[in-house]
Design an enzyme around this catalytic site. Structure first.
Site, short mmCIF file in Angstrom:
data_model
loop_
_atom_site.label_atom_id
_atom_site.label_comp_id
_atom_site.label_asym_id
_atom_site.label_seq_id
_atom_site.Cartn_x
_atom_site.Cartn_y
_atom_site.Cartn_z
N HIS A 147 2.66 3.13 -3.56
CA HIS A 147 4.10 3.42 -3.36
C HIS A 147 4.23 4.78 -2.68
CE1 HIS A 147 8.33 3.26 -3.87
NE2 HIS A 147 8.45 3.45 -5.17
N HIS A 159 4.07 -4.21 3.47
CA HIS A 159 5.27 -3.95 2.67
C HIS A 159 5.68 -5.26 2.00
CE1 HIS A 159 9.29 -2.60 1.56
NE2 HIS A 159 8.86 -1.37 1.80
N ASP A 183 5.43 5.24 5.38
CA ASP A 183 4.41 6.26 5.03
C ASP A 183 3.37 6.45 6.12
OD1 ASP A 183 4.88 4.86 1.92
OD2 ASP A 183 5.27 6.97 2.35
C1 SDX Z 1 6.53 2.30 0.01
O1 SDX Z 1 9.04 -1.34 -2.03
C2 SDX Z 1 9.50 -0.42 -1.22
O2 SDX Z 1 10.56 -0.48 -0.67
C3 SDX Z 1 8.59 0.77 -1.06
C4 SDX Z 1 8.98 1.80 -0.03
C5 SDX Z 1 10.22 2.55 -0.44
O3 SDX Z 1 10.87 3.13 0.44
O4 SDX Z 1 10.47 2.65 -1.68
O5 SDX Z 1 9.18 1.19 1.23
C6 SDX Z 1 7.88 2.85 0.11
O6 SDX Z 1 5.97 2.30 -1.06
C7 SDX Z 1 5.90 1.70 1.24
C8 SDX Z 1 4.52 1.03 0.92
C9 SDX Z 1 3.47 2.14 0.87
N1 SDX Z 1 2.18 1.61 0.44
C10 SDX Z 1 1.16 1.50 1.27
O7 SDX Z 1 1.20 1.76 2.47
C11 SDX Z 1 -0.13 1.04 0.59
C12 SDX Z 1 -0.79 -0.03 1.43
N2 SDX Z 1 0.02 -1.23 1.39
C13 SDX Z 1 -0.38 -2.27 0.44
O8 SDX Z 1 -0.91 -1.77 -0.75
C14 SDX Z 1 0.65 -3.37 0.30
O9 SDX Z 1 1.01 -3.74 1.58
C15 SDX Z 1 1.89 -3.14 -0.52
C16 SDX Z 1 1.59 -2.66 -1.89
C17 SDX Z 1 2.78 -2.16 0.16
C18 SDX Z 1 2.63 -4.49 -0.59
O10 SDX Z 1 1.80 -5.33 -1.31
P1 SDX Z 1 2.23 -6.85 -1.60
O11 SDX Z 1 3.61 -7.13 -1.17
O12 SDX Z 1 1.88 -7.14 -3.03
O13 SDX Z 1 1.33 -7.65 -0.64
P2 SDX Z 1 -0.07 -8.24 -1.00
O14 SDX Z 1 -0.92 -7.18 -1.65
O15 SDX Z 1 0.13 -9.52 -1.71
O16 SDX Z 1 -0.67 -8.47 0.46
C19 SDX Z 1 -0.52 -9.70 1.15
C20 SDX Z 1 -1.82 -9.81 1.96
C21 SDX Z 1 -3.07 -9.75 1.10
O17 SDX Z 1 -4.06 -10.43 1.84
P3 SDX Z 1 -4.67 -11.82 1.21
O18 SDX Z 1 -5.27 -11.41 -0.15
O19 SDX Z 1 -3.48 -12.74 1.04
O20 SDX Z 1 -5.70 -12.30 2.18
O21 SDX Z 1 -1.90 -8.69 2.86
C22 SDX Z 1 -3.07 -7.90 2.50
C23 SDX Z 1 -3.45 -8.29 1.09
O22 SDX Z 1 -4.85 -8.11 0.90
N3 SDX Z 1 -2.65 -6.50 2.59
C24 SDX Z 1 -3.38 -5.55 3.15
C25 SDX Z 1 -2.59 -4.40 3.08
N4 SDX Z 1 -1.42 -4.68 2.49
C26 SDX Z 1 -1.48 -5.99 2.18
N5 SDX Z 1 -4.62 -5.57 3.70
C27 SDX Z 1 -5.06 -4.38 4.19
N6 SDX Z 1 -4.34 -3.21 4.16
C28 SDX Z 1 -3.12 -3.20 3.61
N7 SDX Z 1 -2.41 -2.08 3.61
#
Ligand code: SDX
Length: 493
Positions: free
Chosen positions: A297, A336, A392
């Site tokens: 996050h 996201h 971010d």
């Molecule tokens: C913020 O919610 C908000 O609004 C948050 C925010 C706000 O203003 O409050 O916008 C701020 O927190 C932005 C997000 C910052 N976080 C990151 O940048 C961390 C990296 N991102 C991931 O951890 C992830 O994308 C999340 C946590 C942001 C979202 O996760 P989800 O919705 O649970 O998605 P998921 O993990 O189910 O991913 C779906 C697929 C998966 O692949 P498969 O297992 O289906 O093959 O996408 C992949 C994930 O492995 N994936 C990624 C990835 N994010 C998702 N693979 C590589 N790198 C990534 N960053």
């Protein structure tokens, strides 16, 4: 309930047939949503093979691990269209607010629902700046932290600590409906805490910064903007008439505005989950800060820089992306839960970065970030998963160019997000029908009923994860565990 399946087409209902019983149900659809509690009517006799813990006869439960598709409230504050990359605060597009508004004006909009007039804004601004000062005793609190404590640990604690000064704002002391009555007195008490928290958020953050820098604390100045006062409190070292650089001040204010709210993100949800017990707003906001701290996050902006540093030069990007695809690494700043295209804020942050770099000079990681961004955006692994840059990805580069330490970046996210947390908290306190405590259901898959086993009859469970890890001792504890003491007696179990 129990209406025939063949409800007329075009009606806002869901016709459900429970094949366990053959019964049919008509479930109303309101605002493109159905009520999870309506499914409690779908009960069935428990099959002999089914566990009693499934409570089948008590009606269906709706499972939604991670809240992938669950609406926990009705809100008028922020709207996001994740497919189109749209973000609006109270209906105003974020692009227009970033161009024409400022953080405190946007804070007023998010919390009270409309853009303030000149006089309304002046009063709001002056009250917030007036309430930026905190009790002198707080200095001892901040000095109790080690110099290398993570500033988010300091800020999270400080937000909760701050509430201890205001017993008049504590429903545990003043009565649980202190903030839900909605009358003049209750609103006045609520709005005063909102002003205090927004006004003091920068002060607490600046004090956390000064602890890390080993500097004296700076009393909030008068005559500067919200972002300007924040910079002054972080950076003033006795210079006469010190005024922060206007480009950096403006960039910080735009970043504050962009980070102010984002509907039901993890930290805002945490504020509401905690706030639903009718605890004071300082404790609820501290819970939100703790949630934002996490690398998934608000901690992602710090993680992005650590990622870019680990990649080093642009030519290392392809190997890094291969490691991501093998799930050995995470591409922080991408992906996201809601946006399935680029986060609209990321474009504004990227533009702001260029303005800052004109003053500070380009960051050597920018080239790597741009190479990483461009490569990921063309790579089917990320395209197929709809992974694009979020807010971010670029923001950490700005904070780094401005000279902030990596671990301070989430604090720069938390300060403005206090506004969104308070907007949602206030909305919940005043919602029609009052506040119901948030208490989700579970699907119990643990042990069935079993009887207590006397100590002498037990068989050791020794599988990993089912026994505590052995704690390695070092230093003093290592030697004292090896030492003996006069009249030593081991505690009896
Ligand atoms: C913020 O919610 C908000 O609004 C948050 C925010 C706000 O203003 O409050 O916008 C701020 O927190 C932005 C997000 C910052 N976080 C990151 O940048 C961390 C990296 N991102 C991931 O951890 C992830 O994308 C999340 C946590 C942001 C979202 O996760 P989800 O919705 O649970 O998605 P998921 O993990 O189910 O991913 C779906 C697929 C998966 O692949 P498969 O297992 O289906 O093959 O996408 C992949 C994930 O492995 N994936 C990624 C990835 N994010 C998702 N693979 C590589 N790198 C990534 N960053």
């Amino acid at each position: 309930m129990g209406k025939p399946l063949d409800a007329p087409l075009g009606t806002n209902t869901l016709s459900v047939r429970d094949n366990r019983t053959g019964k049919t149900y008509s479930i109303p659809i309101v605002d493109n949503s159905i009520s999870a509690t309506d499914f409690k009517a779908l009960s069935a006799p428990r099959a002999p093979s089914e566990r009693e813990e499934n409570e089948t006869e008590k009606g269906l439960r709706v499972a939604d691990k991670g809240f992938l598709n669950t609406a926990v409230l009705r809100s008028e504050i922020t709207f996001i269209d994740g497919d189109a990359g749209v973000l609006r605060y109270r209906g105003y597009p974020i692009e227009q607010l970033a161009l024409h508004s400022n953080h405190l004006e946007t804070a007023y909009l998010l919390i009270y629902g409309s853009l303030p007039t000149k006089s309304q804004f002046q009063l709001w601004h002056d009250e917030i700046m007036h309430h930026s000062v905190i009790h002198a005793d707080a200095e001892q609190f901040f000095r109790s932290f080690r110099y290398d404590a993570h500033p988010m640990a300091i800020l999270t604690s400080a937000l909760s600590y701050l509430g201890s000064y205001y017993s008049e704002a504590n429903p545990s002391l003043q009565g649980q409906n202190l903030f839900t009555k909605g009358d003049k007195t209750s609103l006045a008490t609520m709005d005063k805490q909102i002003i205090r928290l927004i006004g003091k958020a920068t002060t607490l953050a600046a004090m956390a910064y000064r602890v890390r820098q080993g500097r004296e604390f700076v009393t909030p100045p008068t005559g500067l903007s919200y972002a300007g006062s924040f910079l002054y409190q972080m950076d003033h070292l006795g210079q006469e008439n010190y005024v922060p650089n206007p480009v950096l001040e403006k960039a910080l204010d735009v970043l504050f505005l962009l980070h102010a709210d984002h509907e039901m993100n993890a930290s805002s949800t945490s504020v509401l989950q905690v706030g639903s017990s009718l605890v004071d707003p300082y404790s609820a906001v501290a819970a939100g800060c703790a949630s934002l701290y996490g690398p998934l996050h608000g901690g992602a902006n710090e993680a992005v820089i650590r990622m870019l540093i680990s990649i080093g030069k642009p030519e290392n990007v392809p190997a890094f992306l291969e490691a991501v695809k093998k799930r050995e690494k995470v591409l922080s700043g991408f992906g996201h839960r809601v946006y399935k295209t680029s986060d609209p804020r990321s474009f504004i942050v990227r533009k702001t970065a260029d303005e800052v770099f004109k003053i500070t000079g380009k960051d050597e990681l920018l080239e790597t970030a741009m190479a990483l961004h461009d490569a990921a955006m063309k790579d089917n692994y990320f395209i197929s998963r709809k992974l694009a840059p979020n807010v971010d990805f670029w923001s950490g580069l700005i904070y780094r160019a401005m000279g902030f330490p990596n671990d301070f970046f989430p604090v720069l996210f938390a300060v403005p997000r206090v506004v969104g947390w308070l907007a949602h908290w206030r909305q919940m306190m005043l919602q029609t029908g009052g506040v119901k405590i948030w208490r989700p259901r579970q699907i119990y898959v643990g042990a069935g009923k079993r009887d207590y086993v006397p100590l002498e009859d037990r068989v050791a469970v020794e599988e990993p994860k089912k026994t505590p890890s052995v704690v390695e001792h070092s230093g003093i504890s290592k030697r004292t565990t090896l030492a003996s003491f006069k009249g030593q007696t081991r505690a009896k179990l």
